[in-house]
Design a protein around this motif. Structure first.
Motif, PDB file in Angstrom:
ATOM      1  N   UNK A  20     -13.831  -6.929   6.068  1.00 47.65           N
ATOM      2  CA  UNK A  20     -14.542  -8.208   6.094  1.00 47.65           C
ATOM      3  C   UNK A  20     -13.931  -9.199   7.091  1.00 47.65           C
ATOM      4  N   UNK A  21     -12.841  -8.772   7.748  1.00 44.76           N
ATOM      5  CA  UNK A  21     -12.119  -9.587   8.730  1.00 44.76           C
ATOM      6  C   UNK A  21     -11.591 -10.886   8.135  1.00 44.76           C
ATOM      7  N   UNK A  22     -10.915 -10.774   7.003  1.00 46.95           N
ATOM      8  CA  UNK A  22     -10.345 -11.932   6.319  1.00 46.95           C
ATOM      9  C   UNK A  22      -8.818 -11.934   6.472  1.00 46.95           C
ATOM     10  N   UNK A  23      -8.259 -13.137   6.662  1.00 48.08           N
ATOM     11  CA  UNK A  23      -6.812 -13.290   6.843  1.00 48.08           C
ATOM     12  C   UNK A  23      -6.004 -12.838   5.635  1.00 48.08           C
ATOM     13  N   UNK A  24      -6.619 -12.834   4.472  1.00 47.98           N
ATOM     14  CA  UNK A  24      -5.916 -12.438   3.250  1.00 47.98           C
ATOM     15  C   UNK A  24      -5.421 -10.990   3.332  1.00 47.98           C
ATOM     16  N   UNK A  25      -5.950 -10.225   4.268  1.00 42.70           N
ATOM     17  CA  UNK A  25      -5.548  -8.826   4.422  1.00 42.70           C
ATOM     18  C   UNK A  25      -4.049  -8.693   4.696  1.00 42.70           C
ATOM     19  N   UNK A  26      -3.505  -9.561   5.522  1.00 48.18           N
ATOM     20  CA  UNK A  26      -2.097  -9.427   5.892  1.00 48.18           C
ATOM     21  C   UNK A  26      -1.148  -9.609   4.704  1.00 48.18           C
ATOM     22  N   UNK A  27      -1.225 -10.692   3.922  1.00 47.91           N
ATOM     23  CA  UNK A  27      -0.289 -10.800   2.791  1.00 47.91           C
ATOM     24  C   UNK A  27      -0.531  -9.730   1.724  1.00 47.91           C
ATOM     25  N   UNK A  28      -1.770  -9.323   1.530  1.00 45.72           N
ATOM     26  CA  UNK A  28      -2.031  -8.255   0.561  1.00 45.72           C
ATOM     27  C   UNK A  28      -1.436  -6.928   1.025  1.00 45.72           C
ATOM     28  N   UNK A  29      -1.508  -6.657   2.320  1.00 48.31           N
ATOM     29  CA  UNK A  29      -0.903  -5.423   2.830  1.00 48.31           C
ATOM     30  C   UNK A  29       0.617  -5.490   2.753  1.00 48.31           C
ATOM     31  N   UNK A  30       1.189  -6.681   2.876  1.00 46.12           N
ATOM     32  CA  UNK A  30       2.638  -6.806   2.706  1.00 46.12           C
ATOM     33  C   UNK A  30       3.025  -6.475   1.274  1.00 46.12           C
ATOM     34  N   UNK A  31       2.244  -6.945   0.304  1.00 49.30           N
ATOM     35  CA  UNK A  31       2.490  -6.606  -1.108  1.00 49.30           C
ATOM     36  C   UNK A  31       2.388  -5.098  -1.297  1.00 49.30           C
ATOM     37  N   UNK A  32       1.363  -4.502  -0.706  1.00 50.65           N
ATOM     38  CA  UNK A  32       1.177  -3.058  -0.806  1.00 50.65           C
ATOM     39  C   UNK A  32       2.377  -2.311  -0.211  1.00 50.65           C
ATOM     40  N   UNK A  33       2.822  -2.748   0.953  1.00 47.94           N
ATOM     41  CA  UNK A  33       3.953  -2.091   1.615  1.00 47.94           C
ATOM     42  C   UNK A  33       5.223  -2.190   0.777  1.00 47.94           C
ATOM     43  N   UNK A  34       5.516  -3.368   0.258  1.00 46.93           N
ATOM     44  CA  UNK A  34       6.721  -3.554  -0.563  1.00 46.93           C
ATOM     45  C   UNK A  34       6.641  -2.670  -1.814  1.00 46.93           C
ATOM     46  N   UNK A  35       5.468  -2.618  -2.428  1.00 43.24           N
ATOM     47  CA  UNK A  35       5.296  -1.788  -3.628  1.00 43.24           C
ATOM     48  C   UNK A  35       5.462  -0.303  -3.300  1.00 43.24           C
ATOM     49  N   UNK A  36       4.904   0.145  -2.193  1.00 43.25           N
ATOM     50  CA  UNK A  36       5.043   1.556  -1.813  1.00 43.25           C
ATOM     51  C   UNK A  36       6.495   1.898  -1.486  1.00 43.25           C
ATOM     52  N   UNK A  37       7.209   0.959  -0.867  1.00 43.16           N
ATOM     53  CA  UNK A  37       8.630   1.197  -0.588  1.00 43.16           C
ATOM     54  C   UNK A  37       9.444   1.242  -1.882  1.00 43.16           C
ATOM     55  N   UNK A  38       9.063   0.422  -2.873  1.00 41.24           N
ATOM     56  CA  UNK A  38       9.728   0.464  -4.182  1.00 41.24           C
ATOM     57  C   UNK A  38       9.456   1.807  -4.852  1.00 41.24           C
ATOM     58  N   UNK A  39       8.234   2.313  -4.740  1.00 41.79           N
ATOM     59  CA  UNK A  39       7.890   3.623  -5.294  1.00 41.79           C
ATOM     60  C   UNK A  39       8.730   4.711  -4.634  1.00 41.79           C
ATOM     61  N   UNK A  40       8.832   4.672  -3.315  1.00 46.58           N
ATOM     62  CA  UNK A  40       9.646   5.650  -2.584  1.00 46.58           C
ATOM     63  C   UNK A  40      11.112   5.535  -2.997  1.00 46.58           C
ATOM     64  N   UNK A  41      11.603   4.315  -3.096  1.00 46.39           N
ATOM     65  CA  UNK A  41      12.993   4.110  -3.514  1.00 46.39           C
ATOM     66  C   UNK A  41      13.226   4.669  -4.912  1.00 46.39           C
ATOM     67  N   UNK A  42      12.262   4.483  -5.803  1.00 51.31           N
ATOM     68  CA  UNK A  42      12.388   5.029  -7.148  1.00 51.31           C
ATOM     69  C   UNK A  42      12.508   6.541  -7.138  1.00 51.31           C
ATOM     70  N   UNK A  43      11.711   7.196  -6.303  1.00 46.76           N
ATOM     71  CA  UNK A  43      11.783   8.657  -6.219  1.00 46.76           C
ATOM     72  C   UNK A  43      13.140   9.118  -5.692  1.00 46.76           C
ATOM     73  N   UNK A  44      13.723   8.321  -4.796  1.00 52.95           N
ATOM     74  CA  UNK A  44      14.994   8.711  -4.185  1.00 52.95           C
ATOM     75  C   UNK A  44      16.222   8.275  -4.973  1.00 52.95           C
TER      76      UNK A  44
END
Length: 144
Positions: A79-103
């Motif tokens: 939809x070309x909305x600016x909210x995409x960037x902070x939401x993707x940052x949340x997604x990235x941090x969460x995915x890195x936490x998931x990876x860290x948990x596995x390791x």
């Protein structure tokens, strides 16, 4: 001389392809999360059940948060909305936490396979790439 890298530019022709690819990837991540939480551990072979039971709730939750935030962020990219960037940052941090948990979680680290780790690294790398895409798009003025 001004820095032209971050001045508003016409939207690239490949933008929608990237946004659609991001959305498809995050739909797949949400499907994986849904299948994971809906799985009955008793129906799994012993080795998979061991991994499933060793996973703490926070690791599962981090993956879910990353997938859902990424899905919403990808929709915002479409939809070309600016909210995409902070939401993707949340997604990235969460995915890195998931990876860290596995390791890092001892009981889980001892039972996950190299394939499980490889998948988690690839998912985190693709999530980082989508975050970069959202950031790049915002810097170029493609998001409103």
């Amino acid at each position: 001389m001004t820095d032209q890298r971050f001045s508003p530019q016409p939207i690239a022709g490949w933008y929608m392809i990237g946004a659609i690819a991001s959305l498809l990837f995050m739909i797949a991540a949400c499907a994986m999360y849904g299948l994971h939480v809906a799985t009955n551990p008793q129906s799994l072979p012993v080795d998979q059940r061991t991994v499933f039971e060793a996973e703490p709730l926070w690791v599962t939750s981090a993956f879910g948060l990353g997938a859902i935030a990424g899905l919403v962020a990808s929709a915002m990219l479409l939809l070309r909305r600016k909210m995409a960037q902070p939401l993707m940052l949340i997604s990235l941090v969460a995915m890195l936490a998931w990876l860290a948990g596995l390791l890092l979680v001892p009981g889980l680290r001892d039972v996950v396979t190299a394939n499980d780790i490889a998948v988690a690294v690839i998912v985190a790398a693709i999530t980082w790439t989508i975050f970069w895409f959202a950031r790049h798009s915002n810097q170029r003025g493609w998001l409103r």
